[in-house]
Design a protein around this motif. Sequence first.
Motif, PDB file in Angstrom:
ATOM      1  N   ALA A  53       0.696  -1.079  -0.016  1.00 28.38           N
ATOM      2  CA  ALA A  53      -0.025   0.034   0.071  1.00 28.38           C
ATOM      3  C   ALA A  53       1.007   1.224   0.086  1.00 28.38           C
ATOM      4  CB  ALA A  53      -0.946   0.118   1.262  1.00 28.38           C
ATOM      5  N   ALA A  54       2.075   1.256   0.988  1.00 25.15           N
ATOM      6  CA  ALA A  54       2.802   2.421   0.767  1.00 25.15           C
ATOM      7  C   ALA A  54       3.477   2.566  -0.423  1.00 25.15           C
ATOM      8  CB  ALA A  54       4.022   2.175   1.837  1.00 25.15           C
ATOM      9  N   GLU A  55       4.034   1.725  -1.148  1.00 22.55           N
ATOM     10  CA  GLU A  55       4.549   1.595  -2.354  1.00 22.55           C
ATOM     11  C   GLU A  55       3.412   2.304  -3.556  1.00 22.55           C
ATOM     12  OE1 GLU A  55       5.935  -2.272  -3.238  1.00 22.55           O
ATOM     13  OE2 GLU A  55       7.695  -1.985  -1.938  1.00 22.55           O
ATOM     14  N   LEU A  56       2.358   1.859  -3.417  1.00 19.77           N
ATOM     15  CA  LEU A  56       0.968   2.137  -4.318  1.00 19.77           C
ATOM     16  C   LEU A  56       1.015   3.807  -4.150  1.00 19.77           C
ATOM     17  CD1 LEU A  56      -1.313  -0.629  -4.234  1.00 19.77           C
ATOM     18  CD2 LEU A  56      -0.215   0.157  -6.238  1.00 19.77           C
ATOM     19  N   ILE A  57       1.056   4.527  -2.969  1.00 19.61           N
ATOM     20  CA  ILE A  57       0.390   5.737  -2.750  1.00 19.61           C
ATOM     21  C   ILE A  57       1.675   6.651  -2.378  1.00 19.61           C
ATOM     22  CG2 ILE A  57      -1.929   5.074  -2.044  1.00 19.61           C
ATOM     23  CD1 ILE A  57      -1.122   5.358   0.647  1.00 19.61           C
ATOM     24  N   GLY A  58       2.940   6.061  -2.411  1.00 17.98           N
ATOM     25  CA  GLY A  58       4.181   6.884  -2.157  1.00 17.98           C
ATOM     26  C   GLY A  58       4.456   7.293  -0.814  1.00 17.98           C
ATOM     27  N   THR A  90       3.649   4.984   8.053  1.00 17.28           N
ATOM     28  CA  THR A  90       2.681   5.864   7.574  1.00 17.28           C
ATOM     29  C   THR A  90       1.319   5.233   7.516  1.00 17.28           C
ATOM     30  OG1 THR A  90       4.107   7.369   6.793  1.00 17.28           O
ATOM     31  CG2 THR A  90       1.766   7.857   6.268  1.00 17.28           C
ATOM     32  N   VAL A  91       1.481   4.348   6.727  1.00 16.06           N
ATOM     33  CA  VAL A  91      -0.026   3.507   6.603  1.00 16.06           C
ATOM     34  C   VAL A  91      -0.399   3.081   7.535  1.00 16.06           C
ATOM     35  CG1 VAL A  91      -0.804   1.485   5.071  1.00 16.06           C
ATOM     36  CG2 VAL A  91       0.812   2.891   3.967  1.00 16.06           C
ATOM     37  N   ARG A  92       0.486   2.131   8.311  1.00 15.22           N
ATOM     38  CA  ARG A  92      -0.033   1.609   9.868  1.00 15.22           C
ATOM     39  C   ARG A  92      -0.596   2.643  10.531  1.00 15.22           C
ATOM     40  NH1 ARG A  92       5.544  -0.788   9.878  1.00 15.22           N
ATOM     41  NH2 ARG A  92       5.288  -2.879   8.878  1.00 15.22           N
ATOM     42  N   ARG A  93       0.227   3.865  10.832  1.00 12.45           N
ATOM     43  CA  ARG A  93      -0.443   4.855  11.464  1.00 12.45           C
ATOM     44  C   ARG A  93      -1.732   5.383  11.277  1.00 12.45           C
ATOM     45  NH1 ARG A  93       3.944   7.613  11.862  1.00 12.45           N
ATOM     46  NH2 ARG A  93       3.822   8.526   9.842  1.00 12.45           N
ATOM     47  N   TRP A  94      -2.008   5.353   9.625  1.00 10.22           N
ATOM     48  CA  TRP A  94      -3.077   5.773   9.148  1.00 10.22           C
ATOM     49  C   TRP A  94      -4.241   4.571   9.483  1.00 10.22           C
ATOM     50  CZ3 TRP A  94      -1.666   7.511   3.655  1.00 10.22           C
ATOM     51  CH2 TRP A  94      -1.052   8.738   3.677  1.00 10.22           C
ATOM     52  N   VAL A  95      -4.008   3.747   9.553  1.00  9.37           N
ATOM     53  CA  VAL A  95      -5.024   2.404   9.996  1.00  9.37           C
ATOM     54  C   VAL A  95      -5.558   2.784  11.367  1.00  9.37           C
ATOM     55  CG1 VAL A  95      -5.199   0.086  10.352  1.00  9.37           C
ATOM     56  CG2 VAL A  95      -4.130   1.000   8.182  1.00  9.37           C
ATOM     57  N   ASN A 137      -5.177   5.217  13.186  1.00  7.45           N
ATOM     58  CA  ASN A 137      -5.934   6.686  13.616  1.00  7.45           C
ATOM     59  C   ASN A 137      -7.073   6.807  12.716  1.00  7.45           C
ATOM     60  OD1 ASN A 137      -3.792   7.361  15.163  1.00  7.45           O
ATOM     61  ND2 ASN A 137      -2.773   8.433  13.694  1.00  7.45           N
ATOM     62  N   GLY A 138      -7.462   6.052  11.999  1.00  9.02           N
ATOM     63  CA  GLY A 138      -8.705   6.136  11.173  1.00  9.02           C
ATOM     64  C   GLY A 138      -8.758   6.494   9.857  1.00  9.02           C
ATOM     65  N   VAL A 139      -7.837   7.190   9.398  1.00  9.62           N
ATOM     66  CA  VAL A 139      -7.519   7.647   8.245  1.00  9.62           C
ATOM     67  C   VAL A 139      -7.794   6.700   7.058  1.00  9.62           C
ATOM     68  CG1 VAL A 139      -6.088   8.862   6.345  1.00  9.62           C
ATOM     69  CG2 VAL A 139      -5.712   9.500   8.807  1.00  9.62           C
ATOM     70  N   ILE A 140      -7.454   5.491   7.032  1.00 14.16           N
ATOM     71  CA  ILE A 140      -7.613   4.243   6.304  1.00 14.16           C
ATOM     72  C   ILE A 140      -8.973   3.452   7.183  1.00 14.16           C
ATOM     73  CG2 ILE A 140      -7.326   2.298   5.106  1.00 14.16           C
ATOM     74  CD1 ILE A 140      -4.602   3.242   4.941  1.00 14.16           C
ATOM     75  N   SER A 141     -10.132   3.634   6.689  1.00 13.49           N
ATOM     76  CA  SER A 141     -11.277   3.199   7.613  1.00 13.49           C
ATOM     77  C   SER A 141     -11.065   1.676   7.871  1.00 13.49           C
ATOM     78  CB  SER A 141     -12.458   3.266   6.629  1.00 13.49           C
ATOM     79  OG  SER A 141     -13.574   2.694   7.166  1.00 13.49           O
ATOM     80  N   ARG A 149      -5.579  12.656   2.152  1.00 11.62           N
ATOM     81  CA  ARG A 149      -4.472  12.496   3.012  1.00 11.62           C
ATOM     82  C   ARG A 149      -4.142  13.315   4.041  1.00 11.62           C
ATOM     83  NH1 ARG A 149      -0.244  10.492  -1.344  1.00 11.62           N
ATOM     84  NH2 ARG A 149      -1.669   9.154  -2.682  1.00 11.62           N
ATOM     85  N   PRO A 150      -3.864  13.345   5.381  1.00 16.89           N
ATOM     86  CA  PRO A 150      -3.343  14.062   6.138  1.00 16.89           C
ATOM     87  C   PRO A 150      -2.472  14.952   5.824  1.00 16.89           C
ATOM     88  CG  PRO A 150      -3.493  12.023   7.385  1.00 16.89           C
ATOM     89  CD  PRO A 150      -3.662  11.921   5.710  1.00 16.89           C
ATOM     90  N   ALA A 151      -2.244  16.159   6.129  1.00 18.29           N
ATOM     91  CA  ALA A 151      -0.887  16.911   5.959  1.00 18.29           C
ATOM     92  C   ALA A 151       0.399  16.142   6.435  1.00 18.29           C
ATOM     93  CB  ALA A 151      -0.984  18.395   6.616  1.00 18.29           C
ATOM     94  N   ARG A 152       1.325  16.627   5.555  1.00 15.13           N
ATOM     95  CA  ARG A 152       2.631  15.826   6.054  1.00 15.13           C
ATOM     96  C   ARG A 152       3.559  16.560   6.972  1.00 15.13           C
ATOM     97  NH1 ARG A 152       5.952  13.827   0.771  1.00 15.13           N
ATOM     98  NH2 ARG A 152       6.691  12.294   2.668  1.00 15.13           N
TER      99      ARG A 152
END
Length: 81
Positions: free
Chosen positions: A27-32, A37-42, A44-48, A72-75
């Motif tokens: 997933a990280a490779e797909l969205i750069g 970061t992907v784990r944190r988004w999971v 924190n609910g950014v990825i439902s 996506r959240p701000a960097r």
Amino acid sequence: MVANLYNAGRRIYHGGMENKVVTTKEAAELIGVHQDTVRRWVRNGVISSEYVMKVGKTYLIHTDGLPSEEKRPARGRPKKS
């Protein structure tokens, strides 16, 4: 949604459409972004949660659940006020 999915060689069939389930690294490779970061988004609910399956310590994420560029959240760290 997750309850209706079944894993067939990591290709998921749901509602007559074939979609892909990926690991956090893929997933990280797909969205750069970094996989942490992907784990944190999971977490924190950014990825439902309806698009995430946890198998042991591994998250499997349905590609439909990946956030678009505008959602996506701000960097970086939030600025202190």
